[in-house]
Design an enzyme around this catalytic site. Structure first.
Site: not given
Ligand SMILES: NC(=O)c1ccc[n+]([C@@H]2O[C@H](COP(=O)([O-])OP(=O)(O)OC[C@H]3O[C@@H](n4cnc5c(N)ncnc54)[C@H](OP(=O)(O)O)[C@@H]3O)[C@@H](O)[C@H]2O)c1
Length: 264
Positions: A133, A146
């Site tokens: 991130s 985070y």
């Molecule tokens: N959204 C943003 O603005 C943003 C910005 C920078 C970076 N990111 C990064 O992008 C990645 C994806 O995030 P997102 O924004 O798409 O959020 P999201 O929609 O909440 O998706 C998170 C994913 O991670 C999985 N996950 C969470 N905890 C887990 C665990 N203990 N074991 C296995 N899977 C797990 C969830 O699946 P389950 O709950 O089904 O397990 C879900 O598929 C993350 O690494 C996040 O830090 C996001």
């Protein structure tokens, strides 16, 4: 294989990678969401397999990756995308939340890498991708754990990249800005230049096809992060306090209720 494929960026990445003709393995904890995505991919003519695992569980993670490799063949590309963001005030500091964040965002990625790396080294090719991130460049009020976990992840991936590239294994660090997913929905801070998951995944897939070392977006936020990363702490702290107003976190512990120190 895409971890965290049940929602948000991971779901969209898996869908677009499958549409580009790759066989995709999906993993996360929510089986119903993964099955529903797999069904969509199959309907569109793609090859897909599903395995559930909690990324914080090393044995489950290795088992899941092994079962996906059995179903689809050797894993050539690992997109370690699963992540959590636990917003918590420093006034109610909780080491358990820090541990949980690192277990998923850093140690979970490292377990997934450990499961696929030996095979990649043997074959002399492969691609490791970690979704970090832009939040990892400075400490962040309200999201300190985070930001720390993503700083550690970016550093881990960079260290691995330098050694692995000459062995034929590409390593890509993805550093998104704000993306409209469940993770950021309702978050108590501004989200400038927020992208949709579709746009973010499209940009990431293009970067992966070119085996870029670093995929960061959107550019205005990247430019700001670059500037912010060289600010002296005093200036950065004042700026951060203005931009990220202290959110409505739980009340801080009331010090007057603490037991008095034991009499010596
Ligand atoms: N959204 C943003 O603005 C943003 C910005 C920078 C970076 N990111 C990064 O992008 C990645 C994806 O995030 P997102 O924004 O798409 O959020 P999201 O929609 O909440 O998706 C998170 C994913 O991670 C999985 N996950 C969470 N905890 C887990 C665990 N203990 N074991 C296995 N899977 C797990 C969830 O699946 P389950 O709950 O089904 O397990 C879900 O598929 C993350 O690494 C996040 O830090 C996001």
């Amino acid at each position: 294989v895409v971890t965290g494929a049940s929602s948000g960026i991971g779901r969209e990445l898996a869908r677009q990678l499958a549409a580009s003709g790759l066989a995709v393995g999906l993993t996360a904890r929510r089986a119903d969401r993964l099955d529903e995505l797999a069904e969509t991919i199959r309907r569109d003519g793609g090859r897909v397999a599903v395995a559930t695992a909690d990324a914080a569980d090393p044995v489950a993670t290795r088992d899941a990756l092994q079962s996906l490799a059995q179903a689809l063949g050797p894993i050539d590309v690992l997109v370690a995308n699963a992540g959590v963001a636990i917003n918590a005030s420093a006034l109610a500091f909780d080491p358990g939340a820090v541990r949980r964040t690192f277990e998923v965002n850093l140690l979970g990625v490292s377990e997934a890498i450990a499961a696929v790396l030996p095979g990649m080294l043997e074959r002399g090719r492969g691609h490791l991708v970690g979704v970090s991130s832009l939040a990892g460049y400075r400490g962040l009020p309200g999201s300190a754990a985070y930001a720390a976990s993503k700083a550690a992840l970016s550093s881990l991936l960079e260290g691995l990249r330098i050694e692995l590239e000459p062995r034929g294994i590409a390593v890509t660090t993805v550093e998104p800005g704000f993306v409209a997913t469940a993770m950021t929905a309702g978050a108590p801070f501004p989200k400038p230049w927020q992208w949709s998951p579709e746009r973010a995944a499209r940009y990431i897939v293009r970067g992966l096809e070119r085996e870029r070392r670093l995929v960061r977006f959107p550019w205005p936020l990247v430019a700001i992060q670059r500037l912010v990363s060289v600010l002296p702490p005093g200036i950065y702290d004042r700026l951060a306090r203005r931009i990220v107003p202290v959110p409505p976190f739980p009340d801080p512990p009331r010090h007057e209720t603490l037991s008095p120190p034991p009499v010596q």
